[in-house]
Motif scaffolding. Structure first.
Motif, PDB file in Angstrom:
ATOM      1  N   ILE A  66      -1.714  -9.410   3.355  1.00 38.41           N
ATOM      2  CA  ILE A  66      -1.604  -7.963   3.588  1.00 38.41           C
ATOM      3  C   ILE A  66      -2.966  -7.293   3.458  1.00 38.41           C
ATOM      4  O   ILE A  66      -3.761  -7.671   2.594  1.00 38.41           O
ATOM      5  CB  ILE A  66      -0.623  -7.325   2.566  1.00 38.41           C
ATOM      6  N   ASN A  67      -3.221  -6.310   4.307  1.00 36.39           N
ATOM      7  CA  ASN A  67      -4.453  -5.532   4.171  1.00 36.39           C
ATOM      8  C   ASN A  67      -4.563  -4.967   2.750  1.00 36.39           C
ATOM      9  O   ASN A  67      -3.598  -4.421   2.214  1.00 36.39           O
ATOM     10  CB  ASN A  67      -4.462  -4.365   5.159  1.00 36.39           C
ATOM     11  N   ALA A  68      -5.744  -5.087   2.172  1.00 37.47           N
ATOM     12  CA  ALA A  68      -5.939  -4.664   0.787  1.00 37.47           C
ATOM     13  C   ALA A  68      -5.657  -3.182   0.596  1.00 37.47           C
ATOM     14  O   ALA A  68      -5.089  -2.774  -0.430  1.00 37.47           O
ATOM     15  CB  ALA A  68      -7.369  -4.987   0.343  1.00 37.47           C
ATOM     16  N   GLU A  69      -6.030  -2.338   1.574  1.00 34.35           N
ATOM     17  CA  GLU A  69      -5.832  -0.892   1.397  1.00 34.35           C
ATOM     18  C   GLU A  69      -4.351  -0.525   1.414  1.00 34.35           C
ATOM     19  O   GLU A  69      -3.920   0.421   0.732  1.00 34.35           O
ATOM     20  CB  GLU A  69      -6.624  -0.099   2.448  1.00 34.35           C
ATOM     21  N   LYS A  70      -3.538  -1.279   2.174  1.00 37.44           N
ATOM     22  CA  LYS A  70      -2.098  -1.016   2.207  1.00 37.44           C
ATOM     23  C   LYS A  70      -1.431  -1.453   0.905  1.00 37.44           C
ATOM     24  O   LYS A  70      -0.557  -0.756   0.371  1.00 37.44           O
ATOM     25  CB  LYS A  70      -1.461  -1.738   3.397  1.00 37.44           C
ATOM     26  N   LEU A  71      -1.832  -2.613   0.402  1.00 36.90           N
ATOM     27  CA  LEU A  71      -1.301  -3.089  -0.872  1.00 36.90           C
ATOM     28  C   LEU A  71      -1.700  -2.138  -1.998  1.00 36.90           C
ATOM     29  O   LEU A  71      -0.898  -1.829  -2.896  1.00 36.90           O
ATOM     30  CB  LEU A  71      -1.835  -4.499  -1.146  1.00 36.90           C
ATOM     31  N   TYR A  72      -2.921  -1.664  -1.929  1.00 39.36           N
ATOM     32  CA  TYR A  72      -3.453  -0.711  -2.908  1.00 39.36           C
ATOM     33  C   TYR A  72      -2.613   0.571  -2.933  1.00 39.36           C
ATOM     34  O   TYR A  72      -2.210   1.061  -3.997  1.00 39.36           O
ATOM     35  CB  TYR A  72      -4.905  -0.409  -2.525  1.00 39.36           C
ATOM     36  N   GLY A  73      -2.324   1.115  -1.764  1.00 39.52           N
ATOM     37  CA  GLY A  73      -1.525   2.331  -1.670  1.00 39.52           C
ATOM     38  C   GLY A  73      -0.109   2.143  -2.179  1.00 39.52           C
ATOM     39  O   GLY A  73       0.446   3.009  -2.870  1.00 39.52           O
ATOM     40  N   TYR A 106      -0.472  -0.521 -11.886  1.00 38.56           N
ATOM     41  CA  TYR A 106      -1.807   0.095 -11.917  1.00 38.56           C
ATOM     42  C   TYR A 106      -2.950  -0.905 -12.051  1.00 38.56           C
ATOM     43  O   TYR A 106      -3.972  -0.783 -11.346  1.00 38.56           O
ATOM     44  CB  TYR A 106      -1.915   1.112 -13.061  1.00 38.56           C
ATOM     45  N   MET A 107      -2.847  -1.877 -12.938  1.00 37.72           N
ATOM     46  CA  MET A 107      -3.984  -2.749 -13.226  1.00 37.72           C
ATOM     47  C   MET A 107      -4.545  -3.474 -12.001  1.00 37.72           C
ATOM     48  O   MET A 107      -5.763  -3.587 -11.860  1.00 37.72           O
ATOM     49  CB  MET A 107      -3.640  -3.741 -14.337  1.00 37.72           C
ATOM     50  N   PRO A 108      -3.702  -3.976 -11.093  1.00 40.59           N
ATOM     51  CA  PRO A 108      -4.290  -4.637  -9.909  1.00 40.59           C
ATOM     52  C   PRO A 108      -5.044  -3.681  -8.992  1.00 40.59           C
ATOM     53  O   PRO A 108      -5.871  -4.121  -8.189  1.00 40.59           O
ATOM     54  CB  PRO A 108      -3.077  -5.251  -9.203  1.00 40.59           C
ATOM     55  N   THR A 109      -4.784  -2.371  -9.111  1.00 36.15           N
ATOM     56  CA  THR A 109      -5.498  -1.431  -8.239  1.00 36.15           C
ATOM     57  C   THR A 109      -6.979  -1.339  -8.612  1.00 36.15           C
ATOM     58  O   THR A 109      -7.795  -0.925  -7.787  1.00 36.15           O
ATOM     59  CB  THR A 109      -4.876  -0.020  -8.291  1.00 36.15           C
ATOM     60  N   LEU A 110      -7.337  -1.737  -9.849  1.00 33.88           N
ATOM     61  CA  LEU A 110      -8.752  -1.711 -10.235  1.00 33.88           C
ATOM     62  C   LEU A 110      -9.556  -2.693  -9.400  1.00 33.88           C
ATOM     63  O   LEU A 110     -10.622  -2.367  -8.879  1.00 33.88           O
ATOM     64  CB  LEU A 110      -8.894  -2.033 -11.731  1.00 33.88           C
TER      65      LEU A 110
END
Length: 421
Positions: A66-73, A106-110
């Motif tokens: 998955i695209n990182a920015e989509k997973l991040y969101g 939250y933690m993986p978003t770092l």
């Protein structure tokens, strides 16, 4: 909008969310809910538990699926829902499970935010070592802004801090889907081993001595970071129990005083490119360890009256202590690894710092404080607590140069960086 501005806004909101409650949750726990100190130590371990597996897992997913920015969101939207529900909890046990769920999101978003930023900068032909630190500054400014908002609005002990964090988390989650695309790169590997197929290639970095030692000491420094997060604000709040101190600025608005630490970060972040290129990661990490020694040592002898200058100086030193291992560490990983495992490698770094490091720091400090530095009336012997923490980081500083044999080679770093472009 330029790429730099878009990443700046992302970083601001990323750390505004955390700053809304991380430093003040202790006040909410003790003054609002009046729950026990032993249980509070367990609450702070949730970020460590989540970081043991989530950054690595999401790193693998962003490298392969998955695209990182989509997973991040997605992670931020889910986190917003949990934060909104947190004030409804009325007992420590349930609070633990709900805050753990929030940390899982939250933690993986770092690490994902780093992956997104580095990818966007490289695709825009920018130099990550030079251009990322000024962008990352705005994450620290976001953290400071959150502290000031929560403190000046009188919400340090209120559940409103979680509603504030929830609103910003939802906004960032939606905004993330507009960020530059950061697609998986691991699928470009032509010859795949079993390890590649599972997305676990970043863990092979432990076979290299420089990375094995680097990750080990990252864990130990992650424990030091956990100590200051968990006890700094509570340390100042405890002076309210002493009549001579209760009306002093540092006691009335401890979150604002502690925000000097984040203000200091903004200055030291700008110094990272120079120090990293001039001295290399070995000495930059050593500088960080020595800064931690001073950070805790100054707290040991400080008070909000005549010793206020020591509290302020400790907060200033924190900028070097944090930046010179946390941000420099992520840049070191970025310039030393193959970009096909960029997400999982950053996730591995965060796992050692915020996972095993935070867990070790949380449990060890809780046991030590409870058994050796807590008086019969449940007040704390802060002088010896901080001296113990200072001695811990001093031992790290004395041992590290003899174990980490990595020799800084600026030409090698530049060559690897050029290959990754």
């Amino acid at each position: 909008m330029s790429v730099k501005f878009r990443l700046t806004l992302m970083n601001f909101m990323q750390f505004f969310i955390w700053g809304s409650w991380l430093i003040t949750i202790g006040v909410y726990w003790f003054q609002n809910k009046q729950w026990s100190g032993a249980e509070f130590g367990v609450i702070f371990s949730t970020m460590g538990i989540a970081s043991i597996f989530m950054p690595a897992i999401t790193g693998i997913i962003s490298d392969r699926f998955i695209n990182a920015e989509k997973l991040y969101g997605t992670m931020h939207i889910l986190g917003a829902i949990v934060l909104f529900c947190l004030p409804l909890v009325d007992n420590p046990t349930t609070f633990f499970w709900v805050i753990l769920l929030n940390m899982i999101f939250y933690m993986p978003t770092l690490s994902l935010s780093i992956t997104v930023a580095y990818s966007a900068l490289k695709n825009d032909n920018k130099d990550v070592v030079k251009d990322y630190p000024p962008i990352r500054i705005w994450g620290t400014i976001g953290f400071i802004a959150a502290l000031w908002v929560v403190s000046l609005s009188g919400n340090e002990a209120s559940s409103n801090q979680f509603y504030i964090a929830s609103a910003v988390s939802l906004a960032l989650g939606i905004y993330s889907f507009t960020l530059p695309k950061c697609p998986p790169l691991a699928n470009k590997i032509q010859t795949k081993t079993f390890v590649d197929a599972l997305g676990l290639r970043a863990f092979t970095l432990f076979k290299q001595k420089k990375f094995a030692v680097f990750f080990l000491f990252s864990m130990f420094l992650g424990a030091a970071l956990q100590l200051t997060n968990a006890y700094g604000d509570t340390f100042l709040h405890d002076f309210k129990n002493i009549p001579a101190y209760e009306n002093l600025l540092a006691v009335k608005y401890p979150a604002i005083i502690m925000s000097i630490s984040q203000i200091s970060e903004t200055l030291f972040i700008l110094a990272i490119p120079f120090f990293l290129r001039k001295f290399g990661i070995k000495y930059v990490m050593l500088f960080s360890m020595l800064a931690w020694v001073l950070r805790f040592g100054l707290f040991a002898f400080a008070d909000p009256a005549g010793g206020l200058w020591m509290i302020i100086l400790s907060c200033i030193i924190y900028g070097m202590a944090f930046d010179f291992f946390n941000i420099s560490g992520s840049l070191f990983v970025e310039t030393q690894i193959d970009q096909t495992m960029r997400g999982s490698a950053q996730g591995l770094f965060m796992m050692m710092v915020n996972g095993f490091g935070a867990l070790f720091g949380s449990f060890a400090s809780g046991l030590i404080i409870e058994n050796f530095f807590t008086f019969a009336d449940q007040s704390k012997d802060w002088h010896n607590i901080w001296l113990t923490f200072s001695a811990y980081t001093l031992i790290l500083a004395l041992v590290f140069p003899f174990i980490f044999k990595y020799k800084h080679n600026r030409a090698e770093v530049e060559a690897i960086k050029a290959m990754n472009y």
